[in-house]
Scaffold this motif. Sequence first.
Motif, PDB file in Angstrom:
ATOM      1  N   VAL A 305       0.627  -1.214  -0.109  1.00 48.72           N
ATOM      2  CA  VAL A 305      -0.019  -0.318  -0.325  1.00 48.72           C
ATOM      3  C   VAL A 305       0.860   1.475  -0.085  1.00 48.72           C
ATOM      4  O   VAL A 305       1.937   1.624   0.730  1.00 48.72           O
ATOM      5  CB  VAL A 305      -0.549   0.199   0.912  1.00 48.72           C
ATOM      6  CG1 VAL A 305      -1.607  -0.941   0.946  1.00 48.72           C
ATOM      7  CG2 VAL A 305      -0.380  -0.058   2.395  1.00 48.72           C
ATOM      8  N   ASN A 306       0.522   2.347  -1.434  1.00 46.21           N
ATOM      9  CA  ASN A 306       1.108   3.308  -1.019  1.00 46.21           C
ATOM     10  C   ASN A 306       0.324   4.731  -1.212  1.00 46.21           C
ATOM     11  O   ASN A 306       0.099   5.329  -2.274  1.00 46.21           O
ATOM     12  CB  ASN A 306       2.209   3.313  -1.822  1.00 46.21           C
ATOM     13  CG  ASN A 306       3.323   4.549  -2.369  1.00 46.21           C
ATOM     14  OD1 ASN A 306       3.228   5.158  -1.540  1.00 46.21           O
ATOM     15  ND2 ASN A 306       4.056   5.039  -3.371  1.00 46.21           N
ATOM     16  N   PRO A 307      -0.730   4.598  -0.050  1.00 41.31           N
ATOM     17  CA  PRO A 307      -1.550   5.930   0.039  1.00 41.31           C
ATOM     18  C   PRO A 307      -0.614   7.598   0.268  1.00 41.31           C
ATOM     19  O   PRO A 307       0.101   8.032  -0.012  1.00 41.31           O
ATOM     20  CB  PRO A 307      -2.705   5.911   1.376  1.00 41.31           C
ATOM     21  CG  PRO A 307      -1.022   4.936   1.992  1.00 41.31           C
ATOM     22  CD  PRO A 307       0.069   4.296   1.372  1.00 41.31           C
ATOM     23  N   PRO A 308      -2.296   7.678  -0.278  1.00 40.54           N
ATOM     24  CA  PRO A 308      -1.416   9.595  -0.089  1.00 40.54           C
ATOM     25  C   PRO A 308      -2.057   9.644   1.108  1.00 40.54           C
ATOM     26  O   PRO A 308      -1.902   9.360   2.242  1.00 40.54           O
ATOM     27  CB  PRO A 308      -3.029  10.426  -0.930  1.00 40.54           C
ATOM     28  CG  PRO A 308      -4.588   9.450  -0.549  1.00 40.54           C
ATOM     29  CD  PRO A 308      -3.832   7.974  -0.896  1.00 40.54           C
ATOM     30  N   ARG A 309      -1.358  11.130   1.366  1.00 39.38           N
ATOM     31  CA  ARG A 309      -1.654  11.425   2.934  1.00 39.38           C
ATOM     32  C   ARG A 309      -1.866  11.064   4.582  1.00 39.38           C
ATOM     33  O   ARG A 309      -2.022  10.774   5.173  1.00 39.38           O
ATOM     34  CB  ARG A 309      -1.106  13.114   2.881  1.00 39.38           C
ATOM     35  CG  ARG A 309      -0.202  13.633   2.032  1.00 39.38           C
ATOM     36  CD  ARG A 309      -0.131  14.936   2.577  1.00 39.38           C
ATOM     37  NE  ARG A 309       0.352  14.874   4.191  1.00 39.38           N
ATOM     38  CZ  ARG A 309       1.853  14.754   4.926  1.00 39.38           C
ATOM     39  NH1 ARG A 309       2.149  14.297   4.337  1.00 39.38           N
ATOM     40  NH2 ARG A 309       1.666  15.398   5.924  1.00 39.38           N
ATOM     41  N   ARG A 310      -4.125  10.718   3.364  1.00 41.59           N
ATOM     42  CA  ARG A 310      -5.228  10.483   4.053  1.00 41.59           C
ATOM     43  C   ARG A 310      -4.819   9.367   4.668  1.00 41.59           C
ATOM     44  O   ARG A 310      -4.955   8.918   6.250  1.00 41.59           O
ATOM     45  CB  ARG A 310      -6.101  10.916   3.808  1.00 41.59           C
ATOM     46  CG  ARG A 310      -6.069   9.525   3.080  1.00 41.59           C
ATOM     47  CD  ARG A 310      -7.666  10.168   1.910  1.00 41.59           C
ATOM     48  NE  ARG A 310      -8.034   9.067   0.895  1.00 41.59           N
ATOM     49  CZ  ARG A 310      -7.618   8.971  -0.830  1.00 41.59           C
ATOM     50  NH1 ARG A 310      -6.899  10.143  -0.370  1.00 41.59           N
ATOM     51  NH2 ARG A 310      -7.836   8.616  -1.283  1.00 41.59           N
ATOM     52  N   GLY A 311      -3.682   8.033   4.526  1.00 46.41           N
ATOM     53  CA  GLY A 311      -3.623   7.045   4.881  1.00 46.41           C
ATOM     54  C   GLY A 311      -4.275   5.650   3.863  1.00 46.41           C
ATOM     55  O   GLY A 311      -5.126   6.399   3.204  1.00 46.41           O
ATOM     56  N   ILE A 312      -4.945   4.486   4.890  1.00 45.57           N
ATOM     57  CA  ILE A 312      -5.761   3.665   3.776  1.00 45.57           C
ATOM     58  C   ILE A 312      -6.845   3.641   4.607  1.00 45.57           C
ATOM     59  O   ILE A 312      -7.749   3.233   3.871  1.00 45.57           O
ATOM     60  CB  ILE A 312      -4.928   2.021   3.951  1.00 45.57           C
ATOM     61  CG1 ILE A 312      -5.158   2.089   5.432  1.00 45.57           C
ATOM     62  CG2 ILE A 312      -3.599   1.685   2.851  1.00 45.57           C
ATOM     63  CD1 ILE A 312      -4.406   0.367   5.020  1.00 45.57           C
ATOM     64  N   GLY A 313      -6.436   4.278   5.398  1.00 45.36           N
ATOM     65  CA  GLY A 313      -8.596   4.115   6.278  1.00 45.36           C
ATOM     66  C   GLY A 313      -8.874   3.287   7.194  1.00 45.36           C
ATOM     67  O   GLY A 313      -8.794   1.951   6.453  1.00 45.36           O
ATOM     68  N   PRO A 314     -10.299   3.079   7.807  1.00 48.04           N
ATOM     69  CA  PRO A 314     -10.520   2.220   8.441  1.00 48.04           C
ATOM     70  C   PRO A 314     -10.776   1.247   7.840  1.00 48.04           C
ATOM     71  O   PRO A 314     -10.621  -0.299   8.733  1.00 48.04           O
ATOM     72  CB  PRO A 314     -11.715   3.069   8.954  1.00 48.04           C
ATOM     73  CG  PRO A 314     -12.004   4.085   8.392  1.00 48.04           C
ATOM     74  CD  PRO A 314     -10.849   5.194   7.690  1.00 48.04           C
ATOM     75  N   ASP A 315     -11.658   1.420   6.828  1.00 44.80           N
ATOM     76  CA  ASP A 315     -12.399   0.055   5.829  1.00 44.80           C
ATOM     77  C   ASP A 315     -11.076  -0.726   5.412  1.00 44.80           C
ATOM     78  O   ASP A 315     -11.625  -2.381   5.374  1.00 44.80           O
ATOM     79  CB  ASP A 315     -12.914   0.786   4.844  1.00 44.80           C
ATOM     80  CG  ASP A 315     -14.340   1.315   5.213  1.00 44.80           C
ATOM     81  OD1 ASP A 315     -14.553   0.772   6.214  1.00 44.80           O
ATOM     82  OD2 ASP A 315     -14.693   1.642   4.648  1.00 44.80           O
ATOM     83  N   LEU A 316     -10.154  -0.489   4.893  1.00 46.07           N
ATOM     84  CA  LEU A 316      -8.688  -1.342   4.180  1.00 46.07           C
ATOM     85  C   LEU A 316      -8.192  -1.632   5.608  1.00 46.07           C
ATOM     86  O   LEU A 316      -8.071  -2.879   5.848  1.00 46.07           O
ATOM     87  CB  LEU A 316      -8.285  -0.184   3.314  1.00 46.07           C
ATOM     88  CG  LEU A 316      -7.331  -0.826   2.759  1.00 46.07           C
ATOM     89  CD1 LEU A 316      -7.898  -2.338   1.976  1.00 46.07           C
ATOM     90  CD2 LEU A 316      -6.056  -0.649   1.691  1.00 46.07           C
ATOM     91  N   CYS A 317      -8.171  -1.069   6.290  1.00 47.24           N
ATOM     92  CA  CYS A 317      -7.238  -1.297   7.627  1.00 47.24           C
ATOM     93  C   CYS A 317      -8.362  -2.713   8.096  1.00 47.24           C
ATOM     94  O   CYS A 317      -7.833  -3.997   8.253  1.00 47.24           O
ATOM     95  CB  CYS A 317      -7.235  -0.469   8.612  1.00 47.24           C
ATOM     96  SG  CYS A 317      -5.856   0.688   8.223  1.00 47.24           S
ATOM     97  N   GLY A 318      -9.591  -2.515   8.295  1.00 45.64           N
ATOM     98  CA  GLY A 318     -10.347  -3.599   8.081  1.00 45.64           C
ATOM     99  C   GLY A 318     -10.188  -4.786   7.488  1.00 45.64           C
ATOM    100  O   GLY A 318     -10.428  -5.698   9.051  1.00 45.64           O
TER     101      GLY A 318
END
Length: 374
Positions: A305-318
């Motif tokens: 994962v190489n996301p923008p500054r907001r990160g990958i977020g709760p859904d993908l983390c989950g």
Amino acid sequence: MECSYFDAGLCLSCTHLAVPYAEQLAAKERHCRSLLSGHPGLEWLPPVPSPGAGFRNKAKMVVGGTAQEPTIGILDTEGQGVDLRRCGLCSPGLLASFPVLGEFISRANLTPYDVPRRRGELKYLIVTESPDGELMVRLVLRSKALVGRIRKNLPALLQALPQLKVVSVNLHPEHKATVEGQTEILLTRQSTLRMRVNDVDLHLRPQSFFQTNTEIAAELYRQGRDWVRELAPASVWDLYCGVGGFALHCAGPGREVTGIETSREAIASARMSAREAGIDGMSFEAGDATAFALGSPEVPELVIVNPPRRGIGPDLCGWLESSPVRHVLYSSCNAETLAKDLAAMPSLTPRRARVLDMFPQSGHYEAMVLLERA
């Protein structure tokens, strides 16, 4: 790095310019270590330094002034142009192009956009240099009014700047604080800029994202490739893949690699690179990374994962937390959101980390973490 613009107070973008570079790099690693201090078993690799000057391969320059006396740089607090043609962050190739582009603006009579008065046409010059010294120039306009003038004068520009290979016009009719719009008009036969990184040829289209520091991008991809080769997964997903930097570096015999990216332009570039390289077992699709993961009936052994500054977020983390994925390679340009995302995936233990200084003279940097399911 010494900068007359900074000393004169004309441009203060390099917020850490007064700090010696070694101190900058050490502070960035301390910051990242502090954010990830909740993972005591983490092995820290030595940070990767960058040249302090001349490292930027891309410049987004505001065009101000008048057509006969244009400024290429930024705007001051009153919306007037400040010329930064000698910016020390830009590569030598970029710096050499600015005077030629300034002459082109005058010769073609391209009226700069006046932000306070909301009139004029030419808003930005976006210039990118490849590792081979070739250039791509995008002219951001308010409308199509000047396109004919640009086409007429383009042969002279190409003759004056022979390293210029790709030229396009981007239409940005709205008066808002964004750099570009959705519509791109290609003006040259060549549509992509070849970006040779390590032993991989990447292709950059006008609306595709690429790391602004080629030297550190090469280190980033090499580190990712080393970790993937060591783990030898049979299947890899590269989410937020851009033009395919990680995916193409991590391809290998018998390995299935899938890249996902929202930008169709970037996906077209990635497919072109894979096709030219003759790499089997690779596929690239345009789409949302989280939606792809949640909707896929199959699960890979390793996810990048190489996301923008907001990160990958709760859904993908989950999804990653509950999935059987064995390893995750997380490349982050914002260690704050990186730390937040790691905390949301407790079953994936950070094993190795490294700071790579993608953005000298600022507080920003890239961090890479290799996670393993406990």
